[in-house]
Write a protein that holds these residues in place. Structure first.
Motif, PDB file in Angstrom:
ATOM      1  N   ASP A 188      -8.007   2.912  41.604  1.00 18.56           N
ATOM      2  CA  ASP A 188      -6.949   3.860  42.144  1.00 18.56           C
ATOM      3  C   ASP A 188      -7.330   5.212  42.961  1.00 18.56           C
ATOM      4  O   ASP A 188      -6.526   5.282  43.167  1.00 18.56           O
ATOM      5  N   ALA A 189      -8.689   5.571  42.418  1.00 19.60           N
ATOM      6  CA  ALA A 189      -9.008   6.444  43.646  1.00 19.60           C
ATOM      7  C   ALA A 189      -8.963   6.209  45.305  1.00 19.60           C
ATOM      8  O   ALA A 189      -9.844   6.213  46.010  1.00 19.60           O
ATOM      9  N   MET A 190      -8.459   4.506  45.713  1.00 20.47           N
ATOM     10  CA  MET A 190      -8.209   4.159  46.943  1.00 20.47           C
ATOM     11  C   MET A 190      -9.749   4.255  47.108  1.00 20.47           C
ATOM     12  O   MET A 190     -11.195   4.249  48.300  1.00 20.47           O
ATOM     13  N   GLY A 248      -8.008  -0.481  38.953  1.00 21.54           N
ATOM     14  CA  GLY A 248      -7.157   0.887  38.201  1.00 21.54           C
ATOM     15  C   GLY A 248      -5.803   0.344  37.436  1.00 21.54           C
ATOM     16  O   GLY A 248      -6.273  -0.888  37.044  1.00 21.54           O
ATOM     17  N   LYS A 249      -5.219   1.148  37.281  1.00 20.73           N
ATOM     18  CA  LYS A 249      -4.029   1.431  36.123  1.00 20.73           C
ATOM     19  C   LYS A 249      -2.547   0.959  37.242  1.00 20.73           C
ATOM     20  O   LYS A 249      -1.920   0.675  36.907  1.00 20.73           O
ATOM     21  N   LEU A 250      -2.997   1.057  38.337  1.00 19.55           N
ATOM     22  CA  LEU A 250      -1.298   1.845  38.953  1.00 19.55           C
ATOM     23  C   LEU A 250      -0.614   0.242  39.682  1.00 19.55           C
ATOM     24  O   LEU A 250      -1.377  -0.362  40.019  1.00 19.55           O
ATOM     25  N   GLY A 295      -2.210  -5.348  42.386  1.00 17.62           N
ATOM     26  CA  GLY A 295      -2.615  -4.247  41.112  1.00 17.62           C
ATOM     27  C   GLY A 295      -3.221  -3.814  40.357  1.00 17.62           C
ATOM     28  O   GLY A 295      -3.889  -5.010  40.251  1.00 17.62           O
ATOM     29  N   GLY A 296      -2.731  -3.032  39.564  1.00 17.08           N
ATOM     30  CA  GLY A 296      -4.011  -2.784  38.612  1.00 17.08           C
ATOM     31  C   GLY A 296      -4.152  -3.493  37.839  1.00 17.08           C
ATOM     32  O   GLY A 296      -3.099  -3.981  37.262  1.00 17.08           O
ATOM     33  N   GLY A 297      -5.262  -4.337  37.470  1.00 16.52           N
ATOM     34  CA  GLY A 297      -5.603  -5.430  36.562  1.00 16.52           C
ATOM     35  C   GLY A 297      -5.454  -6.568  37.152  1.00 16.52           C
ATOM     36  O   GLY A 297      -6.019  -7.799  36.801  1.00 16.52           O
TER      37      GLY A 297
END
Length: 165
Positions: free
Chosen positions: A51-53, A76-78, A128-130
């Motif tokens: 998520d921090a790119m 990430g989670k987003l 996406g996240g996960g």
């Protein structure tokens, strides 16, 4: 004659060295056989996007002609609509900023612009996240290639070198 464990190891080492030095053909072909076997073995790579790119790998090394099985995992989670990631391997000479600009406008094809398909060696789906996705391809010719995430604006931070030896 009493033989110790070390005596057996020494004898085996001397015999192996003698076999190599007495058979120049075997000594010459051994490295080539190793390279051929390395190329036959698929290189399995896992790379994470956050998520921090950021990709967790900035450099990947493979052998020319080697099968590559690369898995991209979004750690990430987003959701992918907010912070999606993909892994795109570009051909040499591609203007990354121009590619990124076209990719940003290609939302309907998960940021893989149809007009740039000839400049792409391989890519994963957008995740996406996960989530994760795997792509399999054959490594191109020797050289250094660039990989990026083509989600809008991500290529500035999410990039690295794909080194083919």
């Amino acid at each position: 004659m009493k033989t110790t464990k070390y005596g057996v190891m020494l004898l085996a080492s001397v015999m192996a060295f003698g076999a190599l030095t007495m058979n120049p053909v075997a000594a010459e072909t051994t490295p080539a056989v190793k390279v051929a076997n390395d190329v036959k073995q698929a290189k399995v790579i896992t790379i994470k996007g956050s998520d921090a790119m950021q990709f967790d790998l900035k450099e990947i090394k493979v052998k020319a002609g080697q099968k590559v099985k690369l898995t991209l995992t979004h750690s990430g989670k987003l959701a992918k609509t907010a912070m999606g990631h993909n892994w795109v391997l570009l051909k040499p000479g591609v203007d990354i900023a121009a590619f990124g600009s076209k990719a940003a406008a290609a939302r309907e094809t998960e940021y893989i612009p149809k007009s740039e398909e000839a400049n792409i060696i391989a890519h994963t789906k957008l995740v996406g996240g996960g989530e994760s996705d795997t792509v399999e391809f054959t490594a191109p010719a020797k050289g250094t290639y660039t990989f990026i995430c083509s989600f809008p604006g991500h290529y500035a931070l999410m990039k690295g070198s794909f080194i083919v030896e």
